[in-house]
Structures are given as C-alpha cells and as structure tokens.
Design a protein around this motif. Structure first.
Motif, mmCIF file in Angstrom:
data_model
loop_
_atom_site.group_PDB
_atom_site.id
_atom_site.type_symbol
_atom_site.label_atom_id
_atom_site.label_comp_id
_atom_site.label_asym_id
_atom_site.label_seq_id
_atom_site.Cartn_x
_atom_site.Cartn_y
_atom_site.Cartn_z
ATOM 1 N N ARG A 80 46.721 -44.251 -43.103
ATOM 2 C CA ARG A 80 46.859 -43.795 -41.726
ATOM 3 C C ARG A 80 47.172 -42.302 -41.749
ATOM 4 O O ARG A 80 48.005 -41.851 -42.528
ATOM 5 C CB ARG A 80 48.012 -44.548 -41.061
ATOM 6 C CG ARG A 80 48.472 -43.987 -39.736
ATOM 7 C CD ARG A 80 49.691 -44.739 -39.218
ATOM 8 N NE ARG A 80 49.364 -46.127 -38.922
ATOM 9 C CZ ARG A 80 48.766 -46.527 -37.795
ATOM 10 N NH1 ARG A 80 48.460 -45.661 -36.867
ATOM 11 N NH2 ARG A 80 48.508 -47.798 -37.604
ATOM 12 N N ALA A 81 46.503 -41.539 -40.876
ATOM 13 C CA ALA A 81 46.837 -40.121 -40.699
ATOM 14 C C ALA A 81 48.127 -40.049 -39.898
ATOM 15 O O ALA A 81 48.265 -40.699 -38.858
ATOM 16 C CB ALA A 81 45.720 -39.388 -39.961
ATOM 17 N N VAL A 82 49.099 -39.284 -40.398
ATOM 18 C CA VAL A 82 50.407 -39.213 -39.763
ATOM 19 C C VAL A 82 50.668 -37.849 -39.139
ATOM 20 O O VAL A 82 51.193 -37.754 -38.034
ATOM 21 C CB VAL A 82 51.524 -39.547 -40.781
ATOM 22 C CG1 VAL A 82 52.896 -39.400 -40.171
ATOM 23 C CG2 VAL A 82 51.331 -40.941 -41.334
ATOM 24 N N LYS A 83 50.275 -36.788 -39.848
ATOM 25 C CA LYS A 83 50.642 -35.465 -39.371
ATOM 26 C C LYS A 83 49.751 -34.404 -39.986
ATOM 27 O O LYS A 83 49.298 -34.537 -41.115
ATOM 28 C CB LYS A 83 52.088 -35.185 -39.769
ATOM 29 C CG LYS A 83 52.666 -33.884 -39.276
ATOM 30 C CD LYS A 83 54.038 -33.666 -39.889
ATOM 31 C CE LYS A 83 55.079 -33.700 -38.804
ATOM 32 N NZ LYS A 83 56.412 -33.388 -39.315
ATOM 33 N N VAL A 84 49.513 -33.343 -39.219
ATOM 34 C CA VAL A 84 48.922 -32.108 -39.715
ATOM 35 C C VAL A 84 49.864 -31.009 -39.261
ATOM 36 O O VAL A 84 50.179 -30.902 -38.078
ATOM 37 C CB VAL A 84 47.505 -31.869 -39.157
ATOM 38 C CG1 VAL A 84 46.953 -30.545 -39.641
ATOM 39 C CG2 VAL A 84 46.570 -33.003 -39.553
ATOM 40 N N ASN A 85 50.326 -30.208 -40.210
ATOM 41 C CA ASN A 85 51.393 -29.261 -39.905
ATOM 42 C C ASN A 85 51.206 -27.975 -40.707
ATOM 43 O O ASN A 85 50.826 -28.030 -41.869
ATOM 44 C CB ASN A 85 52.732 -29.904 -40.260
ATOM 45 C CG ASN A 85 53.912 -29.155 -39.716
ATOM 46 O OD1 ASN A 85 53.824 -28.503 -38.700
ATOM 47 N ND2 ASN A 85 55.032 -29.254 -40.407
ATOM 48 N N GLY A 86 51.475 -26.836 -40.085
ATOM 49 C CA GLY A 86 51.495 -25.584 -40.824
ATOM 50 C C GLY A 86 50.294 -24.687 -40.614
ATOM 51 O O GLY A 86 50.268 -23.575 -41.116
ATOM 52 N N VAL A 87 49.272 -25.178 -39.924
ATOM 53 C CA VAL A 87 48.113 -24.354 -39.594
ATOM 54 C C VAL A 87 47.772 -24.583 -38.129
ATOM 55 O O VAL A 87 48.117 -25.617 -37.561
ATOM 56 C CB VAL A 87 46.882 -24.685 -40.487
ATOM 57 C CG1 VAL A 87 47.162 -24.390 -41.951
ATOM 58 C CG2 VAL A 87 46.426 -26.110 -40.298
ATOM 59 N N PRO A 88 47.072 -23.650 -37.514
ATOM 60 C CA PRO A 88 46.688 -23.847 -36.109
ATOM 61 C C PRO A 88 45.615 -24.937 -35.949
ATOM 62 O O PRO A 88 44.883 -25.255 -36.884
ATOM 63 C CB PRO A 88 46.113 -22.488 -35.687
ATOM 64 C CG PRO A 88 46.372 -21.542 -36.800
ATOM 65 C CD PRO A 88 46.723 -22.333 -38.013
ATOM 66 N N PHE A 89 45.522 -25.445 -34.741
ATOM 67 C CA PHE A 89 44.509 -26.436 -34.371
ATOM 68 C C PHE A 89 43.114 -25.947 -34.765
ATOM 69 O O PHE A 89 42.308 -26.703 -35.300
ATOM 70 C CB PHE A 89 44.588 -26.708 -32.865
ATOM 71 C CG PHE A 89 43.444 -27.503 -32.317
ATOM 72 C CD1 PHE A 89 43.406 -28.873 -32.465
ATOM 73 C CD2 PHE A 89 42.404 -26.869 -31.649
ATOM 74 C CE1 PHE A 89 42.348 -29.612 -31.955
ATOM 75 C CE2 PHE A 89 41.339 -27.604 -31.142
ATOM 76 C CZ PHE A 89 41.309 -28.971 -31.293
ATOM 77 N N SER A 90 42.824 -24.681 -34.509
ATOM 78 C CA SER A 90 41.494 -24.133 -34.803
ATOM 79 C C SER A 90 41.166 -24.245 -36.296
ATOM 80 O O SER A 90 40.022 -24.538 -36.668
ATOM 81 C CB SER A 90 41.377 -22.681 -34.335
ATOM 82 O OG SER A 90 42.369 -21.882 -34.955
ATOM 83 N N THR A 91 42.144 -24.046 -37.151
ATOM 84 C CA THR A 91 41.921 -24.160 -38.597
ATOM 85 C C THR A 91 41.583 -25.597 -38.971
ATOM 86 O O THR A 91 40.659 -25.846 -39.745
ATOM 87 C CB THR A 91 43.161 -23.677 -39.373
ATOM 88 O OG1 THR A 91 43.382 -22.304 -39.066
ATOM 89 C CG2 THR A 91 43.000 -23.862 -40.866
#
Length: 138
Positions: free
Chosen positions: A83-94
């Motif tokens: 399961r994907a839980v989190k994306v953190n540390g870069v902008p949405f565009s990246t």
C-alpha cells in the motif's frame, strides 16, 4: 516540506491515464493472462498506485540521486501486497513529472502494461523503503 496528498496524486494520475487513451493492463504472473484494469484500481493506494510511484521514484532517483520520499507498506489485503502510504520531501509537481516519465518509458501504443514499469524500477537502487505493518500479537 509537507507530505504530498496521495489523493491528489491518484486523481491527477487517473485523469492522465484516462486522457492518454491507453488501456491500462496487468499480466497475471501465474497464468500469463493480460487483463485490463480500471483507472480506479490503477490509482488506488492499495491497488497499483505503489507501482506507479515506485517507478516515478526510480526515475527521480536516477536523475537526481534522491528519491521522492515514497513510503510503502506491506498490506496483505492490497492487490499486490503493498500500500502507498506517503510521499514526502518533494513538491507535487516533482512526483507527477517523475511518475509521468516512468509511464511514458513503459507505455506502448494504445496500452500501458503495468508490469513493464518493472524495467523502470530496475534502473536504480536502492528502492523505496518498505515497512512491515505489525500483525496481531498472539
């Protein structure tokens, strides 16, 4: 930098997949059968979204040496066990640009066989961290 909304990533990826006109497909490992999957399943955090994001992470890691801050967890109820839980540390565009690039690298005319994202994933190491969700204690 705050976490990127997985709901926003999923919705945007879903629109892009739909607008591409490509049939999103998945090959069953056991039978070899190729089946079309819905955009909803393709973009669900417990569906194929972890594969898309891991491929995007690989693209970004190859380009910059750093990942997109992807965290996935094992989940026995998820389609592929993660399961994907989190994306953190870069902008949405990246996140989106890297994921779109991964899709374009794997896509074929008229179709996107999600299994082909594995080739993109293999272009870089290490892979995103996978954490095990503790099970019930006996």
């Amino acid at each position: 930098m705050s976490a990127v909304s997985l709901e926003t990533v999923a919705a945007t990826l879903g629109r892009l997949l739909q607008d591409s006109g490509r049939d999103v497909q998945l090959r069953d490992r056991a039978s070899g059968d190729i089946r079309s999957v819905s955009i909803g399943l393709a973009t669900a955090p417990d569906g194929l979204l972890p594969v898309f994001l891991a491929a995007g992470d690989a693209v970004w890691r190859e380009a910059t040496g750093a990942g997109i801050g992807l965290r996935i967890e094992q989940d026995e109820r998820a389609l592929l066990g993660y399961r994907a839980v989190k994306v953190n540390g870069v902008p949405f565009s990246t996140v989106m640009l890297a994921t779109i690039e991964a899709v374009e690298q794997a896509a074929r005319p008229g179709a996107l066989l999600v299994n082909d994202l594995n080739a993109v994933l293999r272009t870089t190491t290490p892979q995103p961290a996978v954490t095990q969700t503790p099970g019930p204690v006996p």
